[in-house]
Scaffold this motif. Sequence first.
Motif, PDB file in Angstrom:
ATOM      1  N   ALA A 198       0.821  -1.216   0.000  1.00  0.00           N
ATOM      2  CA  ALA A 198       0.000   0.000   0.000  1.00  0.00           C
ATOM      3  C   ALA A 198       0.851   1.262   0.000  1.00  0.00           C
ATOM      4  O   ALA A 198       0.363   2.351  -0.316  1.00  0.00           O
ATOM      5  N   CYS A 199       2.124   1.125   0.350  1.00  0.00           N
ATOM      6  CA  CYS A 199       3.042   2.271   0.358  1.00  0.00           C
ATOM      7  C   CYS A 199       3.746   2.393  -0.989  1.00  0.00           C
ATOM      8  O   CYS A 199       3.755   1.465  -1.791  1.00  0.00           O
ATOM      9  N   SER A 200       4.341   3.538  -1.217  1.00  0.00           N
ATOM     10  CA  SER A 200       5.100   3.743  -2.449  1.00  0.00           C
ATOM     11  C   SER A 200       6.293   2.789  -2.489  1.00  0.00           C
ATOM     12  O   SER A 200       7.105   2.772  -1.556  1.00  0.00           O
ATOM     13  N   PRO A 201       6.441   1.996  -3.545  1.00  0.00           N
ATOM     14  CA  PRO A 201       7.562   1.056  -3.605  1.00  0.00           C
ATOM     15  C   PRO A 201       8.918   1.752  -3.628  1.00  0.00           C
ATOM     16  O   PRO A 201       9.894   1.224  -3.089  1.00  0.00           O
ATOM     17  N   ILE A 243       5.202  12.817  -6.835  1.00  0.00           N
ATOM     18  CA  ILE A 243       4.075  13.704  -7.138  1.00  0.00           C
ATOM     19  C   ILE A 243       2.748  13.004  -6.864  1.00  0.00           C
ATOM     20  O   ILE A 243       1.801  13.583  -6.330  1.00  0.00           O
ATOM     21  N   GLU A 244       2.690  11.729  -7.208  1.00  0.00           N
ATOM     22  CA  GLU A 244       1.450  10.975  -7.079  1.00  0.00           C
ATOM     23  C   GLU A 244       0.977  10.896  -5.632  1.00  0.00           C
ATOM     24  O   GLU A 244      -0.234  11.020  -5.354  1.00  0.00           O
ATOM     25  N   GLY A 245       1.891  10.700  -4.707  1.00  0.00           N
ATOM     26  CA  GLY A 245       1.504  10.568  -3.304  1.00  0.00           C
ATOM     27  C   GLY A 245       0.781  11.788  -2.762  1.00  0.00           C
ATOM     28  O   GLY A 245      -0.358  11.678  -2.273  1.00  0.00           O
ATOM     29  N   PHE A 249      -3.331  12.248  -1.943  1.00  0.00           N
ATOM     30  CA  PHE A 249      -3.756  12.715  -0.621  1.00  0.00           C
ATOM     31  C   PHE A 249      -4.693  13.913  -0.752  1.00  0.00           C
ATOM     32  O   PHE A 249      -5.752  13.979  -0.117  1.00  0.00           O
ATOM     33  N   ALA A 250      -4.303  14.855  -1.616  1.00  0.00           N
ATOM     34  CA  ALA A 250      -5.114  16.064  -1.800  1.00  0.00           C
ATOM     35  C   ALA A 250      -6.468  15.742  -2.429  1.00  0.00           C
ATOM     36  O   ALA A 250      -7.484  16.382  -2.109  1.00  0.00           O
ATOM     37  N   GLN A 251      -6.477  14.754  -3.314  1.00  0.00           N
ATOM     38  CA  GLN A 251      -7.711  14.378  -4.008  1.00  0.00           C
ATOM     39  C   GLN A 251      -8.512  13.311  -3.257  1.00  0.00           C
ATOM     40  O   GLN A 251      -9.544  12.856  -3.746  1.00  0.00           O
ATOM     41  N   LYS A 252      -8.036  12.907  -2.092  1.00  0.00           N
ATOM     42  CA  LYS A 252      -8.716  11.951  -1.230  1.00  0.00           C
ATOM     43  C   LYS A 252      -9.034  10.638  -1.955  1.00  0.00           C
ATOM     44  O   LYS A 252     -10.146  10.122  -1.939  1.00  0.00           O
ATOM     45  N   LYS A 254      -6.942   6.713  -3.396  1.00  0.00           N
ATOM     46  CA  LYS A 254      -5.789   5.859  -3.235  1.00  0.00           C
ATOM     47  C   LYS A 254      -4.736   6.194  -4.291  1.00  0.00           C
ATOM     48  O   LYS A 254      -5.081   6.381  -5.463  1.00  0.00           O
ATOM     49  N   PRO A 255      -3.475   6.247  -3.919  1.00  0.00           N
ATOM     50  CA  PRO A 255      -2.437   6.539  -4.908  1.00  0.00           C
ATOM     51  C   PRO A 255      -2.260   5.392  -5.895  1.00  0.00           C
ATOM     52  O   PRO A 255      -2.466   4.228  -5.550  1.00  0.00           O
ATOM     53  N   GLN A 256      -1.890   5.724  -7.088  1.00  0.00           N
ATOM     54  CA  GLN A 256      -1.584   4.734  -8.123  1.00  0.00           C
ATOM     55  C   GLN A 256      -0.062   4.687  -8.273  1.00  0.00           C
ATOM     56  O   GLN A 256       0.529   5.414  -9.072  1.00  0.00           O
ATOM     57  N   TRP A 257       0.552   3.852  -7.479  1.00  0.00           N
ATOM     58  CA  TRP A 257       2.016   3.791  -7.478  1.00  0.00           C
ATOM     59  C   TRP A 257       2.552   3.106  -8.732  1.00  0.00           C
ATOM     60  O   TRP A 257       1.915   2.233  -9.294  1.00  0.00           O
TER      61      TRP A 257
END
Length: 259
Positions: A198-201, A243-245, A249-252, A254-257
């Motif tokens: 779930a975290c950025s690789p 940038i994605e993270g 977060f701002a767009q509420k 899930k990030p697409q890593w």
Amino acid sequence: MSYAFCSTEITGRVLTVTINRPESMNALHPPANAELAEVFDAFAANPDLWVAIITGAGDRAFSAGNDLKYQASGGKMYVPESGFAGLTSRFDLTKPVIAAVNGIAMGGGFEIALACDLIIASDNAVFALPEPKVGLAALAGGLHRLPRQIGQKQAMGMILTGRHVGAEEGKALGFVNEVTPQADLLTRAHAWADMIVACSPTSIRASKEAVYRGLDEPTLEAAYRGQSKYGEINAMFKSPNLIEGPMAFAQKRKPQWTG
């Protein structure tokens, strides 16, 4: 790809590797070590795989370590460059590896687990470095990793006696992350893997590299100042994930890593 001494399964971004020599308590001989080295070479090179789990087949043993019967029979002994199970001498792997320890993890089996980043243990897991009892020493990293992970005196208490340590004591000593019923072991190991995925690789790899390389620095200041030179740190700052993270977060959402 099929293997003789292990099996692999891919679930999303997670590779599960199962040592498959239950008749030998998943003890490893040179052909099995060579096979596992190939598996982890492929894992390291595959950008679609972010986390690995290693476990043992059956409910008796994660791995009983070096196959002493094979050695006693005169079988040629050798270890791949990446070490026992292709892990104990693999110092450049920045992807996380989780040991799901079911039952016995003795000698080289314990050393495999210590070479992993997390240890999830079944409630019947037993750990030891009993090599001195058979005229050997834990030279696949155990003599160096265990003191770094639990402190010198506690480690020497295990190393100089070869005593057996259960899962709960392993957690109290600090080398086990979680103890779980054996039936839930892989479920819990995958739960930890999912939290990592779930975290950025790129952040995960940068963090792992900074921790391990930093521990080798002579001082905290040297580790702090030296981290800017690490390859995975620089890769993190160049990654689209940087940038994605914040955008996710701002767009509420899930990030697409990306890997």
